[in-house]
Design an enzyme around this catalytic site. Structure first.
Site, PDB file in Angstrom:
ATOM      1  N   TYR A 292     -15.394  -2.516 -72.308  1.00 22.79           N
ATOM      2  CA  TYR A 292     -16.328  -1.493 -73.408  1.00 22.79           C
ATOM      3  C   TYR A 292     -17.517  -2.226 -74.644  1.00 22.79           C
ATOM      4  O   TYR A 292     -17.395  -3.378 -74.521  1.00 22.79           O
ATOM      5  CB  TYR A 292     -15.402   0.206 -74.810  1.00 22.79           C
ATOM      6  CG  TYR A 292     -14.200  -0.475 -75.689  1.00 22.79           C
ATOM      7  CD1 TYR A 292     -14.808  -2.066 -75.942  1.00 22.79           C
ATOM      8  CD2 TYR A 292     -14.110   0.513 -76.377  1.00 22.79           C
ATOM      9  CE1 TYR A 292     -13.810  -2.143 -77.559  1.00 22.79           C
ATOM     10  CE2 TYR A 292     -13.226   0.103 -77.105  1.00 22.79           C
ATOM     11  CZ  TYR A 292     -12.903  -1.051 -77.739  1.00 22.79           C
ATOM     12  OH  TYR A 292     -12.120  -1.179 -78.591  1.00 22.79           O
ATOM     13  N   GLU A 293     -18.430  -1.895 -74.744  1.00 23.16           N
ATOM     14  CA  GLU A 293     -19.095  -2.165 -75.770  1.00 23.16           C
ATOM     15  C   GLU A 293     -20.642  -3.482 -74.597  1.00 23.16           C
ATOM     16  O   GLU A 293     -20.446  -4.238 -75.172  1.00 23.16           O
ATOM     17  CB  GLU A 293     -18.899  -3.441 -76.633  1.00 23.16           C
ATOM     18  CG  GLU A 293     -18.648  -1.519 -78.264  1.00 23.16           C
ATOM     19  CD  GLU A 293     -19.457  -1.142 -78.327  1.00 23.16           C
ATOM     20  OE1 GLU A 293     -20.404  -0.551 -78.144  1.00 23.16           O
ATOM     21  OE2 GLU A 293     -18.578  -0.161 -78.687  1.00 23.16           O
ATOM     22  N   GLY A 294     -20.251  -3.280 -73.469  1.00 16.34           N
ATOM     23  CA  GLY A 294     -20.499  -4.097 -72.331  1.00 16.34           C
ATOM     24  C   GLY A 294     -19.856  -4.313 -71.909  1.00 16.34           C
ATOM     25  O   GLY A 294     -19.092  -6.086 -72.154  1.00 16.34           O
TER      26      GLY A 294
ATOM     27  N   ARG B 289     -19.532  -5.289 -80.985  1.00 13.89           N
ATOM     28  CA  ARG B 289     -19.642  -6.418 -80.208  1.00 13.89           C
ATOM     29  C   ARG B 289     -19.098  -7.230 -80.974  1.00 13.89           C
ATOM     30  O   ARG B 289     -18.341  -8.033 -80.080  1.00 13.89           O
ATOM     31  CB  ARG B 289     -21.116  -7.102 -78.863  1.00 13.89           C
ATOM     32  CG  ARG B 289     -21.088  -5.872 -78.170  1.00 13.89           C
ATOM     33  CD  ARG B 289     -22.902  -6.551 -77.558  1.00 13.89           C
ATOM     34  NE  ARG B 289     -22.655  -5.948 -76.370  1.00 13.89           N
ATOM     35  CZ  ARG B 289     -23.695  -5.998 -75.472  1.00 13.89           C
ATOM     36  NH1 ARG B 289     -24.723  -6.815 -75.826  1.00 13.89           N
ATOM     37  NH2 ARG B 289     -23.899  -4.599 -74.265  1.00 13.89           N
TER      38      ARG B 289
END
Lengths: 596, 596
Positions: free
Chosen positions: A440-442, A296
């Protein structure tokens, strides 16, 4: 052709003057990163990014990755040679532990290098970025033999890593995942299922690919509490470390996507592939979170990086493109028209991007130093405080740096007029590439929920109170300083907005969680603006002190003007976010789903 | 595959209830557009857009246009048949004068149709859109024989039109253009030069292409005062109307661009091509402005259209995608997870898009009716007032509807998570296509300058004072109505912000034009928000009256909730824009160009 110059002067100002990295010399690895070592390393990193990676950015976009009938994947021309250079230069191991062949230098340095590489070539830099994330998870949660088998090769860039979370029916909600793990007599597992959106899932850059895979052990509880983490190498590794048989995992297809064409985004098919458990059974999210938090921050840096490279190109174009005359009268009377940088609306746009870039970069360096403290300090209190900071700032940085980074790429593209829409000028690629970082990555809405729902209340709000206290103390200390008033006064106002928003959430979201959900994104954006303002105030103080001490330079003067621009033009957004949060969720939740 | 349903219910509410189009029955053409005729026409337009144009949207993106060695261009598969259907259906002539074979119906109707077609397939709809713009310019400024020769064929869609302004060295600043026109003995001109970014410059959809070209007659004054407008057909037309020899104009290449791949964006080479003067020598901008104003409204509608189609798809996905549970407890306990539309942040996003779409659509209908009045009324006072309105609102709509339309497409894409980044789901195409609307027909920064520098002061501020008066009168009339308070109170506050900003500009921009330049974009955005609020207040009043009269429907209830969402969450932006404007230009202009 787009240009890129690594922002070394700005990085040095942050490392040396604002955050005074030398104060951390008691941490392991920091004394090895003395000023001249840092300068040499960052100089080399700049050169690599500017001369090797950046020229491959458009090639990567045009060619993309190709999957062949045998399920192998070829990366764009030049990527293989460049990756070899990155690996052999030790760039993947810059901050990895020395026991695994890394250089053990501060994470702060490797985050700076990540910005350079990501600005130069985001799609390319992901191969290394994912490898570093997977390595981190293995180091924290892997068994000794797993670390020994995989980590040194990954640190050396001989093998790369991936993270396998998403499946067609689940992204955010990993409790829905279906990939199965069947325990074998020898303690290994057979992994079966389909993963999608696997960045760097298959390629020709390295001899082996080490997949970290979330799967459900047969008989495990339903939902997220039945999810375990496995390491699944593309090619099985013999006891002596040599490569053995091909494992039962392969690339089913490559996704056609909006950008980052140079990175192979794969559908990965696990067909009874052999894997080994990392950490404990059903505790897979613990290991994955190490990787995800690392990732993140890396994604946050991607947002900054695309904004930076887009800015540099927009400036070059604005200085060069002759069109119209200044409102105040011709500035280049000898030419057929003035360069468009004379126009206030162009400058407003450029300063909007720049004011973000420099604040975001400060936030990255600041938070990376906390990451080093959290992992390396011998003082548990310091480690806890740094860990609080990381937990709080990770969703803010991921969400805000990627949202604003993307919108800045769009602003920079706008400076080119019609030429910004044409592929060969490269501006539209920055926009397309930057877009994924918000997802992406949440996805960023999830980051906002993580901030409001998890990070704020953690330990009774200890992290956020500590942050408020730090900013308030700074404001108090410098509030009477006349030169600092243009920075401290707006900072205090904005901090007040954030505190009001926090109080409102505490009072209104406990009984009605939808009030938190409806305000989460605005709260995250508000938090980001206040943090930027704090970064700007700190930078301004240091710039003023340096000017008082050794005289003004163009860099320092520009820093102060850019900071004032931020305070005048951008920070007033905090009142808007507060107003939105305070409207609550009633109207937002009023309609039935079928009315939309 | 993306979906699209033309928003007929919303259009009917606007035409019938809010703006009561029947009140304009005294204008030529309006009595032919009775309620049942309108319903039949719009129903057919919806069907064509949904069933013929929308299915070609992704095909167009994937295939793009191909230029062959003989300089001919092939459009994507299916475009030719679809264009034939559009032409034969009379859609290009819907509001064109009957004397040229058009149907003479209100422009208001054709703008609604433009929204449908642009939402279904933006790249395709441009071929017709440019033709209508070129036709308008010919009708206003063409000589009788030019009109006779070109207009009927263009109205029938047998021939298409283009506008040729941009050259490599000039876009915004057309005074820099170099294309030459040499007068011939027969009164025609030989046109020589290169034009770039020519939408629909060459294609296989029609028998002939009528280029309107800006060029400089030999010996003309320098700058914009030496620019003339010419009509240059791709194929020369014989006196009897039949096609003759190929003219000296051809497509040199097709640009590779971010989106609208289905439209052929050409470099056009004029090599002594035969052209005829439109209007007067050196007064070329007059004719071009007719076309540009028409085109700017069309581009504004494109912004709305991409936002609308992106919204519809985001809603469908949000109802369908199961992920996570509602914060307030499971909503679909029988399913593995709740549909994501239960989440406040998803609803907030969807309502943000919807609240814009409906206000923007109202603004399009409102302004299109003024366009009809301006062109068709027998009362010069009405014509002038309508013309004032058009002049004022054109830059606001072009700038704001395309800026917000694009950012809404991005928001809608975000609802899909990773699936939004994948090409086959179509969301990323909406983003790429919508992006160009912020750039062409005058980049949005130029729209803002046009508003602040030209449209505000025109006739002593008559247009803007009239607008303020109208909004204030509405607020006064309905201010005491309890049910209207959630709409009228915020509208009045926002109008106050706009009035303060206007006063600030009057007081500060005369002496220092940079103050206008530095605030122009914020002023345009502020203006747009106030206009949206006015549209919402008018819609709310009508919805409330209808509910009081004949009971609530889902449509009317949703309208009121969406309007309140706009007032609570979106309208507070006006204070931010005002604050920015009032900071002036000092900081923005402080740095030397080389400091950026």
């Amino acid at each position: 052709m787009p240009i890129y110059k690594a922002p070394l002067e700005d990085v040095n100002f942050l490392l040396n003057d604002v955050f005074q990295i030398d104060r951390y010399d008691n941490l392991p690895g920091f004394s090895d990163a003395s000023a001249d070592v840092r300068e040499a390393i960052l100089g080399e990193a700049a050169k690599l990014s500017e001369e090797v990676l950046q020229p491959l950015n458009r090639v990567g976009d045009l060619e993309g990755c190709v999957r062949h009938d045998d399920a192998s994947v070829t990366t764009p021309k030049g990527f293989k040679e460049a990756f070899k250079q990155v690996a052999e230069g030790g760039w993947l191991g810059l901050s990895a532990p020395t026991e695994f062949g890394g250089q053990g230098l501060p994470v702060t340095l490797s985050q700076v290098v990540t910005e350079f590489q990501s600005a130069a070539n985001m799609a390319f830099s992901m191969y290394g970025g994912l490898t570093m994330g997977a390595t981190a998870a293995l180091i924290v949660h892997g068994k000794p033999e797993q670390k020994k088998m995989f980590v040194p090769k990954m640190v050396a860039g001989e093998w790369t890593g991936t993270m396998n979370l998403t499946e067609p029916q689940c992204g955010t909600d990993l409790g829905l995942l279906r990939t199965k793990a069947a325990k074998q007599a020898d303690g290994s597992y057979k992994i079966t299922g389909t993963k999608i959106f696997i960045s760097a899932g298959e390629h020709d850059l390295a001899d082996n690919i080490i997949h970290l895979v979330l799967a459900r052990i047969e008989g495990a509880p339903a939902g997220i509490k039945g999810v375990s983490l496995f390491v699944v190498p593309k090619i099985l590794v013999n006891a002596d470390g040599s490569l053995g048989a091909r494992n039962g995992v392969s690339c089913g297809s490559i996704e056609h996507k909006m950008g980052i064409h140079g990175n192979s985004t794969c559908v990965m098919n696990y067909d009874g592939a052999t894997g080994w458990l990392i950490g404990e059974e059903n505790k897979g999210m613990q290991g994955m979170f190490v990787m995800m938090n690392e990732a993140r921050l890396g994604v946050a840096v991607q947002g900054l990086a695309q904004s930076e490279v887009a800015y540099q190109n927009a400036v070059a174009y604005a200085r060069d493109r002759l069109q119209g005359r200044a409102l105040s009268g011709p500035q280049a009377p000898d030419k057929p028209a003035d360069p468009i940088i004379v126009h206030p609306d162009v400058r407003r746009t450029l300063l909007t991007i720049r004011a973000f870039n420099e604040a975001a970069r400060a936030m990255v360096v600041w938070t990376s130093l906390k990451s080093d403290v959290a992992h390396r300090s011998s003082d548990p209190k310091d480690r806890d405080a740094a860990d609080d900071h990381m937990g709080l700032m990770t969703p803010v940085m991921k969400g805000v740096l990627t949202d604003v980074g993307f919108s800045n790429a769009v602003l920079a593209q706008q400076m080119y007029g019609g030429h910004g829409y044409i592929a060969e000028n490269g501006m539209e690629q920055f926009v397309r590439d930057a877009r994924i970082a918000m997802i992406y990555e949440g996805a960023n809405g999830i980051q906002a929920l993580d901030l409001v729902g998890r990070k704020l209340p953690r330990n009774g709000g200890r992290a956020v109170m500590s942050f408020f206290g730090e900013v308030a103390a700074f404001a108090k200390e410098h509030g009477a300083d006349e030169a600092m008033k243009p920075f401290v006064a707006p900072l205090s106002t904005a901090l007040g907005h954030l505190q009001q928003a926090t109080t409102w959430l505490m009072q209104n979201a406990m009984a009605k969680p939808d009030n938190a959900g409806a305000g989460a994104t605005d709260y995250m954006q508000l938090f980001g603006r206040v943090t930027f303002a704090y970064m700007w105030a700190r930078m301004a103080k240091v710039a003023q002190d340096k000017i008082a001490g050794s005289g003004a330079t163009s860099y320092l003067t520009t820093k102060l003007v850019t900071g004032r621009f931020f305070m005048e033009r951008m920070l007033p957004e905090t009142a808007l976010h507060l107003a939105r949060i305070q409207t609550g969720s009633a109207t937002t939740m009023e309609l039935p789903a079928e009315a939309f």
